[in-house]
Design a protein around this motif. Structure first.
Motif, PDB file in Angstrom:
ATOM      1  N   ALA A  74      11.512  -8.226 -30.653  1.00 29.46           N
ATOM      2  CA  ALA A  74      11.050  -9.608 -30.450  1.00 29.46           C
ATOM      3  C   ALA A  74      10.420  -9.795 -29.069  1.00 29.46           C
ATOM      4  CB  ALA A  74      12.215 -10.574 -30.636  1.00 29.46           C
ATOM      5  N   LEU A  75      10.681  -8.866 -28.158  1.00 30.28           N
ATOM      6  CA  LEU A  75      10.067  -8.948 -26.817  1.00 30.28           C
ATOM      7  C   LEU A  75       8.612  -8.478 -26.849  1.00 30.28           C
ATOM      8  CD1 LEU A  75      13.052  -7.399 -24.802  1.00 30.28           C
ATOM      9  CD2 LEU A  75      12.476  -9.832 -24.979  1.00 30.28           C
TER      10      LEU A  75
ATOM     11  N   GLY B  72       6.707  10.148 -32.408  1.00 34.35           N
ATOM     12  CA  GLY B  72       7.094   8.844 -32.949  1.00 34.35           C
ATOM     13  C   GLY B  72       6.503   7.784 -32.041  1.00 34.35           C
ATOM     14  N   VAL B  73       6.785   6.515 -32.348  1.00 35.32           N
ATOM     15  CA  VAL B  73       6.227   5.441 -31.517  1.00 35.32           C
ATOM     16  C   VAL B  73       7.207   5.105 -30.395  1.00 35.32           C
ATOM     17  CG1 VAL B  73       5.439   3.044 -31.503  1.00 35.32           C
ATOM     18  CG2 VAL B  73       4.937   4.511 -33.467  1.00 35.32           C
ATOM     19  N   ALA B  74       6.696   5.160 -29.161  1.00 35.49           N
ATOM     20  CA  ALA B  74       7.511   4.762 -28.004  1.00 35.49           C
ATOM     21  C   ALA B  74       7.158   3.313 -27.657  1.00 35.49           C
ATOM     22  CB  ALA B  74       7.215   5.683 -26.829  1.00 35.49           C
ATOM     23  N   TRP B  75       7.949   2.724 -26.767  1.00 29.51           N
ATOM     24  CA  TRP B  75       7.675   1.350 -26.334  1.00 29.51           C
ATOM     25  C   TRP B  75       7.395   1.305 -24.839  1.00 29.51           C
ATOM     26  CZ3 TRP B  75      12.272  -1.787 -28.882  1.00 29.51           C
ATOM     27  CH2 TRP B  75      11.993  -1.979 -30.248  1.00 29.51           C
ATOM     28  N   GLY B  76       6.394   0.516 -24.453  1.00 31.19           N
ATOM     29  CA  GLY B  76       6.204   0.151 -23.051  1.00 31.19           C
ATOM     30  C   GLY B  76       6.875  -1.211 -22.887  1.00 31.19           C
ATOM     31  N   LEU B  77       8.025  -1.216 -22.222  1.00 31.78           N
ATOM     32  CA  LEU B  77       8.825  -2.444 -22.149  1.00 31.78           C
ATOM     33  C   LEU B  77       9.425  -2.542 -20.752  1.00 31.78           C
ATOM     34  CD1 LEU B  77      10.096  -4.856 -23.656  1.00 31.78           C
ATOM     35  CD2 LEU B  77      11.919  -3.330 -24.437  1.00 31.78           C
ATOM     36  N   SER B  78       9.183  -3.669 -20.080  1.00 33.12           N
ATOM     37  CA  SER B  78       9.653  -3.780 -18.692  1.00 33.12           C
ATOM     38  C   SER B  78      11.173  -3.835 -18.629  1.00 33.12           C
ATOM     39  CB  SER B  78       9.069  -5.040 -18.034  1.00 33.12           C
ATOM     40  OG  SER B  78       9.683  -6.192 -18.592  1.00 33.12           O
ATOM     41  N   ARG B  79      11.731  -3.329 -17.557  1.00 36.68           N
ATOM     42  CA  ARG B  79      13.178  -3.424 -17.363  1.00 36.68           C
ATOM     43  C   ARG B  79      13.577  -4.865 -17.092  1.00 36.68           C
ATOM     44  NH1 ARG B  79      15.871   1.396 -16.262  1.00 36.68           N
ATOM     45  NH2 ARG B  79      17.708   0.056 -16.257  1.00 36.68           N
ATOM     46  N   PHE B  80      12.641  -5.654 -16.592  1.00 35.12           N
ATOM     47  CA  PHE B  80      12.877  -7.078 -16.376  1.00 35.12           C
ATOM     48  C   PHE B  80      13.302  -7.707 -17.707  1.00 35.12           C
ATOM     49  CE2 PHE B  80      11.514 -11.493 -15.666  1.00 35.12           C
ATOM     50  CZ  PHE B  80      11.932 -11.701 -14.365  1.00 35.12           C
ATOM     51  N   ALA B  81      12.573  -7.358 -18.766  1.00 37.45           N
ATOM     52  CA  ALA B  81      12.878  -7.930 -20.088  1.00 37.45           C
ATOM     53  C   ALA B  81      14.001  -7.164 -20.792  1.00 37.45           C
ATOM     54  CB  ALA B  81      11.609  -7.910 -20.954  1.00 37.45           C
TER      55      ALA B  81
ATOM     56  N   LYS C  55       7.910   1.675  -7.844  1.00 36.47           N
ATOM     57  CA  LYS C  55       7.177   1.139  -8.998  1.00 36.47           C
ATOM     58  C   LYS C  55       6.534  -0.200  -8.681  1.00 36.47           C
ATOM     59  CE  LYS C  55       8.904  -2.360 -11.835  1.00 36.47           C
ATOM     60  NZ  LYS C  55       9.819  -2.262 -12.919  1.00 36.47           N
ATOM     61  N   SER C  56       5.434  -0.459  -9.381  1.00 36.53           N
ATOM     62  CA  SER C  56       4.798  -1.778  -9.314  1.00 36.53           C
ATOM     63  C   SER C  56       4.091  -2.028 -10.634  1.00 36.53           C
ATOM     64  CB  SER C  56       3.766  -1.816  -8.184  1.00 36.53           C
ATOM     65  OG  SER C  56       3.074  -3.053  -8.217  1.00 36.53           O
ATOM     66  N   HIS C  57       4.106  -3.257 -11.081  1.00 31.19           N
ATOM     67  CA  HIS C  57       3.220  -3.627 -12.180  1.00 31.19           C
ATOM     68  C   HIS C  57       1.843  -3.908 -11.580  1.00 31.19           C
ATOM     69  CE1 HIS C  57       6.481  -4.979 -15.282  1.00 31.19           C
ATOM     70  NE2 HIS C  57       6.598  -3.712 -14.912  1.00 31.19           N
ATOM     71  N   VAL C  58       0.822  -3.594 -12.359  1.00 28.10           N
ATOM     72  CA  VAL C  58      -0.540  -3.879 -11.895  1.00 28.10           C
ATOM     73  C   VAL C  58      -1.320  -4.556 -13.024  1.00 28.10           C
ATOM     74  CG1 VAL C  58      -0.532  -1.828 -10.385  1.00 28.10           C
ATOM     75  CG2 VAL C  58      -1.600  -1.670 -12.624  1.00 28.10           C
ATOM     76  N   THR C  59      -2.254  -5.404 -12.645  1.00 29.41           N
ATOM     77  CA  THR C  59      -3.156  -5.994 -13.640  1.00 29.41           C
ATOM     78  C   THR C  59      -4.538  -5.370 -13.426  1.00 29.41           C
ATOM     79  OG1 THR C  59      -3.614  -7.801 -12.114  1.00 29.41           O
ATOM     80  CG2 THR C  59      -1.907  -8.189 -13.769  1.00 29.41           C
ATOM     81  N   GLY C  60      -5.431  -5.657 -14.369  1.00 27.83           N
ATOM     82  CA  GLY C  60      -6.817  -5.214 -14.219  1.00 27.83           C
ATOM     83  C   GLY C  60      -7.124  -3.900 -14.918  1.00 27.83           C
ATOM     84  N   LEU C  61      -6.111  -3.271 -15.558  1.00 27.01           N
ATOM     85  CA  LEU C  61      -6.368  -1.996 -16.248  1.00 27.01           C
ATOM     86  C   LEU C  61      -6.517  -2.246 -17.745  1.00 27.01           C
ATOM     87  CD1 LEU C  61      -3.767   0.466 -14.669  1.00 27.01           C
ATOM     88  CD2 LEU C  61      -5.934  -0.355 -13.769  1.00 27.01           C
TER      89      LEU C  61
ATOM     90  N   GLU D 165       4.855  -4.996 -22.063  1.00 24.45           N
ATOM     91  CA  GLU D 165       4.721  -6.159 -22.955  1.00 24.45           C
ATOM     92  C   GLU D 165       4.015  -7.360 -22.327  1.00 24.45           C
ATOM     93  OE1 GLU D 165       7.392  -5.484 -21.236  1.00 24.45           O
ATOM     94  OE2 GLU D 165       8.225  -7.395 -20.522  1.00 24.45           O
ATOM     95  N   THR D 166       3.944  -7.407 -21.009  1.00 22.63           N
ATOM     96  CA  THR D 166       3.353  -8.583 -20.343  1.00 22.63           C
ATOM     97  C   THR D 166       1.825  -8.532 -20.332  1.00 22.63           C
ATOM     98  OG1 THR D 166       3.417  -7.407 -18.247  1.00 22.63           O
ATOM     99  CG2 THR D 166       5.318  -8.796 -18.758  1.00 22.63           C
ATOM    100  N   GLY D 167       1.254  -7.374 -20.703  1.00 21.77           N
ATOM    101  CA  GLY D 167      -0.201  -7.194 -20.595  1.00 21.77           C
ATOM    102  C   GLY D 167      -0.550  -6.430 -19.328  1.00 21.77           C
ATOM    103  N   ALA D 168       0.399  -6.350 -18.395  1.00 18.80           N
ATOM    104  CA  ALA D 168       0.191  -5.554 -17.178  1.00 18.80           C
ATOM    105  C   ALA D 168       0.480  -4.085 -17.498  1.00 18.80           C
ATOM    106  CB  ALA D 168       1.127  -6.042 -16.082  1.00 18.80           C
ATOM    107  N   ALA D 169       0.206  -3.213 -16.529  1.00 13.90           N
ATOM    108  CA  ALA D 169       0.610  -1.807 -16.669  1.00 13.90           C
ATOM    109  C   ALA D 169       1.677  -1.538 -15.614  1.00 13.90           C
ATOM    110  CB  ALA D 169      -0.590  -0.891 -16.466  1.00 13.90           C
TER     111      ALA D 169
END
Ligand SMILES: Cc1cc2nc3c(=O)[nH]c(=O)nc-3n(C[C@H](O)[C@H](O)[C@H](O)COP(=O)(O)OP(=O)(O)OC[C@H]3O[C@@H](n4cnc5c(N)ncnc54)[C@H](O)[C@@H]3O)c2cc1C
Length: 403
Positions: free
Chosen positions: A74-75, A99-108, A187-193, A215-219
């Motif tokens: 659901a995240l 198999g399918v992995a997930w890109g999921l922030s530890r924040f969530a 680590k850092s999240h980045v936008t623009g990619l 999941e946020t759209g960031a990398a």
């Protein structure tokens, strides 16, 4: 020496120390079985944490077995189906994931697992640090430190899931290896990619960096680097990114449009990827407390979840009087060794190999010419995607349901 004088006020069946993937998952499972669970976490939740945020395919088998997959799906994690590894000399190896992995922030992720535990009846004690555990015949007394003072808590069983620096001998253990053999994680999240559905790994002198969408759209951009290289780069995250970009042109290209989100920055020091395994030290140790697989394998969270899956049914049997503490310990250690020893050995060998540029290039090259070799290595550093949990009677073919 100061005497420990317990004055218990709160009584639980199980105290779970640490609300990372291992602790959150164990707390949810035991609370779902009807036990009174305290999930104790040092920090406030949610919070960012140093991690590649690549949740490998086999983690989902565990989440499915434990009935947690829908809450995490659901995240809306980013689905990842492939990985690339680019050496310093620019050779790139592409691998399909098994198999399918997930890109999921530890924040969530961590907050959702803690929330799942609470939804099943666990009590979350956030911003609370366990500073001492004192065992006796009936269980244990935990000393808790909060901003408003100290408290005691009684539990019949304790699960230690405090992560890589915590040992049952609280507070966090000092690293036992020389600094030159330890790493720093950033680590850092980045936008623009604009990123395809894959995790991209880049090698550089003294470490590696992974980039994958979340999941946020960031990398998420996360790296592990030796102390020496970190110091040489200037000891900051932007300086480190610049130093890697100067060595690995593919990383420089990937990060061209990146905009760093400063509120997501985090670092960890003294990361020891070769710590001896210790799945039980006075109590069950889950996840990174037991030991750590090199982050390169992207399997630490899956192992943390799986260790909770292995341990929870045994804790359940102990609590209902169906097995002794020593039977729980022996069976858990046996399952743990059987499941993780081979993966750890291979993961550590792989990390050592990739730290040597000529060997890394040779590996990338052989993987390109013999793709089945790359697939084999990817498979061998991970668990079984269908693996079932351990049962105290030795039958490991049953599902993880605690009845
Ligand atoms: C640079 C780097 C990149 C990584 N990338 C990946 C990746 O992409 N994929 C992957 O699967 N794994 C990755 N890992 C590994 C992964 O982060 C760990 O394996 C995973 O977090 C282990 O989960 P855990 O629950 O055991 O511990 P943690 O996630 O460390 O959680 C432990 C929790 O316990 C709390 N705690 C500690 N001590 C106490 C105490 N005394 N009292 C109360 N609370 C306490 C902490 O605050 C923390 O919230 C990476 C690791 C590093 C260093």
């Amino acid at each position: 020496m100061q005497r420990f004088a317990p004055a218990p006020t709160h009584q639980y069946d199980v105290a779970v120390i640490g609300a990372g993937p291992a602790g959150g998952c164990a707390a949810a499972t035991l609370a779902a079985a009807g036990w009174r669970v305290a999930l104790i976490e040092r920090t406030a939740l949610p919070r960012h944490r140093v991690c590649g945020e690549f949740l490998s395919p086999e983690a989902q088998a565990t989440l499915r077995h434990l009935g947690l997959q829908d809450e995490l799906a659901a995240l809306k994690p980013r689905a990842l189906t492939a990985a690339t590894l680019t050496s310093r000399r620019g050779a790139t190896l592409e691998m399909a994931l098994p198999g399918v992995a997930w890109g999921l922030s530890r924040f969530a992720l961590d907050a959702a697992l803690a929330q799942a535990a609470v939804a099943r009846g666990a009590e979350l004690l956030a911003e609370t640090t366990v500073t001492r555990v004192h065992h006796d015949d009936q269980g244990a007394t935990l000393l808790l430190r909060r901003s408003d003072g100290e408290q005691h808590l009684r539990a019949r069983a304790v699960l230690m899931a405090g992560g890589r620096r915590s040992t049952p001998k609280l507070p966090p253990a000092a690293p036992t290896r020389p600094r030159e053999e330890l790493f720093v994680g950033l680590k850092s999240h980045v936008t623009g990619l604009t990123m395809p559905d894959r995790v991209e790994l880049f090698l550089f002198a003294g470490g590696y960096v992974g980039v994958n969408p979340v999941e946020t759209g960031a990398a998420n951009v996360c790296l592990l680097v030796s102390y020496a290289q970190f110091a040489r780069a200037g000891r900051t995250l932007p300086a480190m990114f610049a130093a890697i970009a100067a060595q690995n042109a593919a990383f420089a290209h990937r990060m061209q449009e990146a905009h760093l989100l400063a509120e997501t920055f985090c670092t960890v020091a003294a990361v020891d990827t070769h710590r001896p395994a210790a799945p039980w030290v006075e109590m069950a140790c889950l996840g990174d407390t037991a030991t750590m697989i090199p982050p390169l394998c992207g399997d630490g969270m899956a192992m943390a979840l799986r260790s909770a899956e292995l341990c929870a049914p045994l804790a359940h049997d102990y609590l209902r009087g169906a097995c002794s503490l020593s039977a729980w310990r022996d069976r858990y250690c046996e399952c743990w060794q059987a499941e993780f020893t081979g993966r750890l050995r291979l993961g550590r060998a792989l990390q050592s190999l990739l730290n040597h540029p000529p060997l890394a290039d040779a590996l990338v090259a052989s993987g390109r010419f013999v793709p089945r070799l790359a697939d084999y290595v990817v498979r061998m550093t991970r668990g079984d995607q269908q693996a079932a949990p351990a049962q105290p009677d030795g039958n490991s073919t049953q599902r993880a349901r605690i009845r």
